[in-house]
Design a protein around this motif. Structure first.
Motif, short mmCIF file in Angstrom:
data_model
loop_
_atom_site.label_atom_id
_atom_site.label_comp_id
_atom_site.label_asym_id
_atom_site.label_seq_id
_atom_site.Cartn_x
_atom_site.Cartn_y
_atom_site.Cartn_z
N PRO A 11 6.97 -9.67 42.87
CA PRO A 11 7.21 -8.41 42.17
C PRO A 11 6.12 -8.15 41.13
CG PRO A 11 8.87 -10.06 41.58
CD PRO A 11 7.88 -10.74 42.44
N LEU A 12 5.56 -6.96 41.17
CA LEU A 12 4.52 -6.58 40.21
C LEU A 12 5.05 -5.39 39.41
CD1 LEU A 12 1.42 -6.80 42.56
CD2 LEU A 12 2.05 -8.43 40.82
N HIS A 13 5.58 -5.65 38.26
CA HIS A 13 6.19 -4.58 37.46
C HIS A 13 5.10 -3.67 36.88
CE1 HIS A 13 9.89 -6.70 38.00
NE2 HIS A 13 9.34 -7.81 37.53
N GLY A 14 5.50 -2.42 36.72
CA GLY A 14 4.60 -1.45 36.08
C GLY A 14 3.40 -1.10 36.91
N MET A 15 3.54 -1.14 38.22
CA MET A 15 2.41 -0.79 39.08
C MET A 15 2.83 0.31 40.06
SD MET A 15 0.06 -3.22 41.40
CE MET A 15 -0.90 -3.87 40.07
N ALA A 16 1.91 1.20 40.41
CA ALA A 16 2.21 2.25 41.36
C ALA A 16 1.96 1.73 42.77
CB ALA A 16 1.33 3.45 41.07
N VAL A 69 15.44 -16.59 53.48
CA VAL A 69 14.70 -16.01 52.36
C VAL A 69 15.04 -16.86 51.14
CG1 VAL A 69 14.39 -14.00 50.87
CG2 VAL A 69 14.69 -13.69 53.33
N PHE A 70 14.02 -17.50 50.60
CA PHE A 70 14.20 -18.36 49.43
C PHE A 70 13.95 -17.51 48.19
CE2 PHE A 70 12.09 -20.79 46.11
CZ PHE A 70 12.99 -21.81 45.89
N THR A 71 14.87 -17.55 47.23
CA THR A 71 14.67 -16.80 45.98
C THR A 71 14.50 -17.79 44.84
OG1 THR A 71 16.03 -15.04 46.85
CG2 THR A 71 15.62 -14.98 44.49
N HIS A 72 13.40 -17.67 44.15
CA HIS A 72 13.13 -18.57 43.02
C HIS A 72 13.78 -17.99 41.77
CE1 HIS A 72 10.74 -20.82 40.04
NE2 HIS A 72 10.63 -21.73 41.00
N PRO A 73 14.25 -18.86 40.85
CA PRO A 73 14.86 -18.34 39.62
C PRO A 73 13.94 -17.38 38.86
CG PRO A 73 15.14 -20.73 39.77
CD PRO A 73 14.33 -20.32 40.94
N ASN A 74 12.63 -17.53 39.03
CA ASN A 74 11.71 -16.63 38.30
C ASN A 74 11.57 -15.26 38.94
OD1 ASN A 74 11.33 -18.68 36.57
ND2 ASN A 74 9.27 -19.22 37.23
N GLY A 75 12.23 -15.03 40.05
CA GLY A 75 12.28 -13.68 40.60
C GLY A 75 11.47 -13.46 41.86
N TRP A 76 10.56 -14.38 42.20
CA TRP A 76 9.82 -14.17 43.45
C TRP A 76 10.60 -14.73 44.62
CZ3 TRP A 76 8.48 -18.76 45.80
CH2 TRP A 76 8.37 -19.88 44.99
N ARG A 97 -18.77 -3.91 42.61
CA ARG A 97 -17.77 -4.17 41.58
C ARG A 97 -16.39 -3.79 42.11
NH1 ARG A 97 -15.48 -1.99 37.13
NH2 ARG A 97 -16.34 0.09 37.39
N LEU A 98 -15.40 -4.58 41.70
CA LEU A 98 -14.03 -4.36 42.17
C LEU A 98 -13.11 -4.05 41.02
CD1 LEU A 98 -13.87 -7.47 44.50
CD2 LEU A 98 -13.94 -5.12 45.30
N GLU A 99 -12.09 -3.25 41.31
CA GLU A 99 -11.01 -3.05 40.34
C GLU A 99 -9.91 -4.02 40.69
OE1 GLU A 99 -11.32 1.66 39.24
OE2 GLU A 99 -9.51 0.88 40.18
N VAL A 100 -9.65 -4.93 39.79
CA VAL A 100 -8.64 -5.96 40.07
C VAL A 100 -7.27 -5.42 39.69
CG1 VAL A 100 -7.87 -8.26 39.43
CG2 VAL A 100 -10.28 -7.79 39.74
N LEU A 101 -6.34 -5.45 40.66
CA LEU A 101 -5.00 -4.91 40.40
C LEU A 101 -4.03 -6.01 39.97
CD1 LEU A 101 -4.91 -2.61 43.53
CD2 LEU A 101 -5.36 -1.91 41.21
N LYS A 130 4.12 -2.07 47.62
CA LYS A 130 5.09 -1.06 48.06
C LYS A 130 6.42 -1.25 47.37
CE LYS A 130 3.42 0.28 52.58
NZ LYS A 130 3.46 -0.02 53.99
N ARG A 131 7.14 -0.13 47.21
CA ARG A 131 8.46 -0.23 46.59
C ARG A 131 9.46 -0.73 47.62
NH1 ARG A 131 10.81 1.76 42.17
NH2 ARG A 131 8.96 2.94 41.59
N GLU A 132 10.23 -1.74 47.26
CA GLU A 132 11.26 -2.28 48.14
C GLU A 132 12.40 -2.79 47.26
OE1 GLU A 132 10.83 -5.53 51.34
OE2 GLU A 132 9.37 -3.98 51.88
#
Lengths: 228, 290, 367
Positions: free
Chosen positions: C207-212, C134-141, C181-185, C239-241
């Motif tokens: 990671p997508l902060h502030g999303m349900a 698992v590679f972790t980038h300094p930016n968090g992904w 039409r689409l709702e872009v998340l 999903k939350r992880e």
């Protein structure tokens, strides 16, 4: 003397032939304006199609057969690949005909998607889309006038229709016409004089279009009242 | 008490010598031949060489033949054999064993070594970069693939990356080999194209025909305003020889397009693959050597 | 000459392996020469084609056929058994993973064969052999990939586009190819160094902060004059992880990736061209929810419709019209509601007060 002349003619002929065989390959864009001026957008059943883009390929036939050229189109928004076909101009019948390998395939270049097909022969090619709505609009000429040939050009739909038959009612194979489309007609008056009307906007000839914007398969009367 | 000390010393000595012997018996082929621990005879066989090894030591020998060892032929015009997969042969005292070593060709223009050929010289270890590379490649089992052979020729004959054609490798195998190569050799410049050479009549990857049949690669270009792009093979004078791809209405941006072209009908020399706009201006160019 | 033919045969005969069965096992068959205890050179070469697959396989079964019940047959079978035992030690096939069995019946798939070797599909084995990290980038992904691929992720960039300005800059139309039409998340621009294409897809954890938590569709955008959605999206979810809302994106190449879902609204807004004009194009935009939709202009250019629209309170429109002389006229940033209540013509009049009086004369209409 005769033999010498024949021999030199033969030499020139062979020279010309060899020159034509080593034709420099050339690919040139064909614009809608060129289609509107020189071609049409009829398929081999003479149904109108939407012209999306076109190009001509010239070059050594042998080389193209061995090494077909790949033609790539950027996907067009709201256009399905399956509805599009690459067609080849048949100058004898004046229609665009299918050829083997004309189906577009999906291909990717890095992260980009393209629609592509292989061209292994020279000619004039166009990417065409079928028009889903079928129907016809009749344009009725005033008494005493007959059309000898006409050409209808509707750029927003990419359509060019033409006819070379004599008639008083022009049958345009589209359910609705745009006022911005242009028509060129060769008209013969009773008594013999021939007049050409060139690139006339349909909205000028048929002002009633705006009265019924949703009308389809109508017959409209052409009025030359405002045409000078 | 004294006896106990002697026994203790004896046990320690015994352990030490057994460890020393164990280390001594675990040797690579170079050291084993140098120290006369083994005698070996190589014979060319299908896909490699059959190596018959005799243990000359009064103990077991664990003989290691790592990838990258080269078995040169007495006739220098023939292909030296580069071991592509490490092998360990376990020999008991006085035992003779035969093992098949998978090998690749170590000299591209070399003649094919006939089956049964036995006139091999003493093996020598190849360049350390090649040895390291082959070791890294080993887990992926690519040693019977053309790409592995091309990589070996990079070290033995200075072939450029242009010769790294996938050949009989599938895309996953090829990309894996390229990744491993690029990680190991970050300074080697990728010319951006590959040449497929004519296969030998018996499809032997170890035979280098030197006759280029097809080139394939990627050409980068920049579009400033929407235009139609023609990717074409040009001669040195910039004359279009073969149109390869035509991209209709390319929007502005920086792009990379793949290309491939048969080149068997062209004489050897310098060419280029260029991307031309509809006015014939060059948007990107890649020099290629066929 | 004979030797040459044999060599040629060896080289031209493609190695055959059956399709893996349900358990992921492959098998191949070998023949001994008549009354011989060693394989011919041809068969040995065939064996060599597989020997390293066997070496790495976690399970190898060698089935040896006994040809008869006589003492001579037993003797021959024993010799052949020794041959394979020797082969196992020669190629270091582990005793714990290799077994040699003697069978009495012929093999259905190859009745002439004397031995069948069954082994675990090497491709399954290869996946096991390649180390996953698992590679972790300094930016968090993060990225779940093979060890050898990790080096190529250091230079990768994952940019999450959020603001309407960024989406406008991208020129993203929020409709799919069918016009829905689409709702872009979320929109993510993934750029791999040197436009690398990985041999197998890498799983990016973004990671997508502030999303349900949400189920949605995943699209790799097509780029042309506007970015638009291909018709076939894949299933996706946020999903939350580990305390983070994660979108797991499987991809092997650079691109703009979007998760979106179909917009529930179904209002249609239609506009009709004013007299003497035709509609060339139209756009409807809104920032809440973010939306950019192109109008469906009728073939006769006399009307334009927007489908699947939300409440039109926040929607503004832009139209480009053309008159019969080919002059263009643009009406920009007009609230859709206002445009629906008033006519196009009144807007044109506001733009050019002289227009209505001179319209007929100037445009040369026979009205």
């Amino acid at each position: 003397m005769n033999i010498r002349i024949i021999f030199s003619i033969l030499l020139v002929h062979v020279g010309l032939q060899s020159h034509s065989q080593t034709n420099m390959p050339c690919v040139r864009e064909i614009s809608f304006e060129e289609v509107a001026a020189r071609f049409n957008t009829h398929n081999d059943k003479r149904a109108p199609m939407t012209f999306l883009s076109g190009f001509s390929v010239e070059g050594d036939a042998k080389s193209l057969t061995k090494n077909p050229m790949q033609v790539m189109f950027n996907p067009i928004a709201n256009v399905q690949r399956a509805d599009c076909e690459l067609m080849r101009w048949d100058p004898v019948t004046r229609v665009w005909a299918k050829f083997s390998g004309n189906q577009l395939k999906k291909s990717s270049e890095g992260s980009k998607m393209f629609w592509s097909a292989g061209i292994d022969q020279s000619g004039i090619f166009a990417l065409m889309k079928e028009i889903p709505l079928h129907g016809e609009t009749n344009l009725h000429l005033p008494e005493g006038l007959t059309s000898e040939e006409w050409r209808y050009v509707q750029p927003n739909l990419g359509v060019v229709c033409e006819s070379y038959s004599h008639c008083q009612t022009l049958l345009i194979p589209l359910p609705a016409l745009s006022p911005m489309a242009q028509i060129t007609m060769k008209l013969r008056k009773v008594g013999g004089t021939v007049e050409t009307i060139s690139h006339m906007p349909m909205g000028v000839l048929v002002g009633d279009f705006w009265k019924k914007p949703d009308a389809v398969n109508q017959t409209w009367d052409i009025s030359f009242a405002s045409v000078k | 008490m004294r006896n106990l000390k002697i026994i203790f010393l004896g046990v320690v000595m015994g352990l030490a010598t057994s460890v020393a012997f164990a280390y001594a018996a675990h040797v690579d082929i170079g050291e084993a031949l140098k120290r006369n621990i083994i005698r070996c005879q190589a014979v060319k066989a299908g896909s490699g060489i059959d190596l018959t090894v005799s243990n000359l030591l009064h103990d077991s020998v664990y003989l290691e033949i790592g990838s990258g060892w080269i078995f040169p032929t007495a006739d220098p015009s023939m292909q030296p054999q580069v071991v592509s997969r490490s092998h360990m042969i376990c020999l008991s005292e006085g035992e003779e064993r035969r093992a098949r070593l998978l090998t690749l060709c170590g000299n591209a223009p070399g003649r094919v070594v006939p089956m049964g050929y036995a006139n091999f010289l003493k093996p020598a270890l190849g360049k350390s970069e090649m040895v390291a590379m082959l070791r890294e490649l080993e887990p992926y089992k690519l040693d019977r693939k053309n790409i592995a052979q091309s990589i070996v020729w990079h070290y033995t004959n200075g072939h450029s990356m242009a010769n790294f054609h996938p050949g009989n490798s599938n895309m996953e195998e090829y990309l894996t080999a390229m990744h491993v190569f690029q990680v190991n050799e970050p300074s080697v410049v990728d010319p951006g194209y590959r040449i497929r050479y004519r296969e030998s009549t018996n499809q032997d990857a170890a035979v280098f025909s030197g006759a280029s049949e097809e080139i394939e690669g990627h050409v980068s270009f920049k579009v400033n305003e929407t235009t139609n792009c023609l990717v074409a093979l040009l001669d040195q004078q910039g004359k279009v020889l073969k149109p390869l791809k035509y991209v209709n209405e390319q929007q502005p941006g920086e792009f990379e397009l793949s290309f491939n072209s048969y080149v068997f009908d062209l004489p050897k020399g310098n060419y280029s693959v260029a991307v031309l706009d509809k006015n014939g201006m060059t948007l990107g160019e890649l020099p290629v050597e066929i | 000459m004979k030797k040459c033919i044999v060599i040629l045969c060896v080289l031209v005969t493609p190695a055959f392996a059956q399709e893996p069965n349900n358990d992921g096992f492959l098998s191949f068959f070998l023949r001994f020469d008549d009354r011989e205890s060693k394989l011919s050179a041809f068969e040995e070469d065939k064996l060599l084609d597989y020997v390293y697959d066997l070496f790495l396989s976690e399970s190898v079964i060698i089935e040896l056929r006994r040809e008869g019940n006589s003492f001579a047959h037993d003797e021959l079978t024993a010799q052949r058994y020794n041959y394979f035992s020797e082969m196992c030690s020669e190629y270091q096939l582990s005793e714990s993973t290799t077994s040699i069995r003697i069978v009495n019946s012929r093999f259905e798939e190859d009745v002439q064969a004397h031995a069948r070797i069954i082994y675990r599909d090497p491709n399954i084995q290869k996946k096991v052999a390649r180390k996953e990290v698992v590679f972790t980038h300094p930016n968090g992904w993060r990225a779940q990939c093979f060890d050898s691929d990790a080096a190529f992720l250091k230079g990768a960039q994952v940019r999450i586009l959020r603001s309407p300005e960024e989406l406008n800059q991208l020129n993203l139309l929020t409709v799919d190819e069918m016009g829905d039409r689409l709702e872009v998340l979320a929109v993510v621009a993934l750029t791999l160094a040197r436009d690398t294409v990985f041999p197998s897809p890498v799983k990016f954890h973004i990671p997508l902060h502030g999303m349900a938590e949400v189920g949605c569709m995943e699209y790799a955008l097509m780029s042309n004059d506007e970015y638009s959605f291909p018709v076939n999206g894949g299933k996706a979810s946020v999903k939350r992880e580990d305390g983070l809302m994660l979108w797991k994106l499987d991809t092997d190449r650079s691109g703009v990736y979007v998760i979106a879902r179909k917009a529930p609204d179904s209002q249609v807004i239609k506009f009709v061209a004013p007299y003497g004009y035709a509609i060339l194009s139209g756009y409807a935009t809104s920032s809440s929810p973010y939306m950019s939709v192109k109008a469906a202009v009728s073939d006769n250019q006399l009307s334009a419709s927007f489908h699947n629209m939300p409440e039109i309170e926040h929607v503004t429109c832009e139209f480009t019209l053309i008159d019969l002389q080919g002059n263009l006229c643009t009406i920009a940033a007009v609230p859709a509601k206002m445009l629906m209540n008033e006519s196009f013509l009144s807007f044109l009049r506001k733009k050019d007060p002289v227009l209505p009086e001179n319209l007929v004369a100037q445009k040369g209409l026979n009205h």
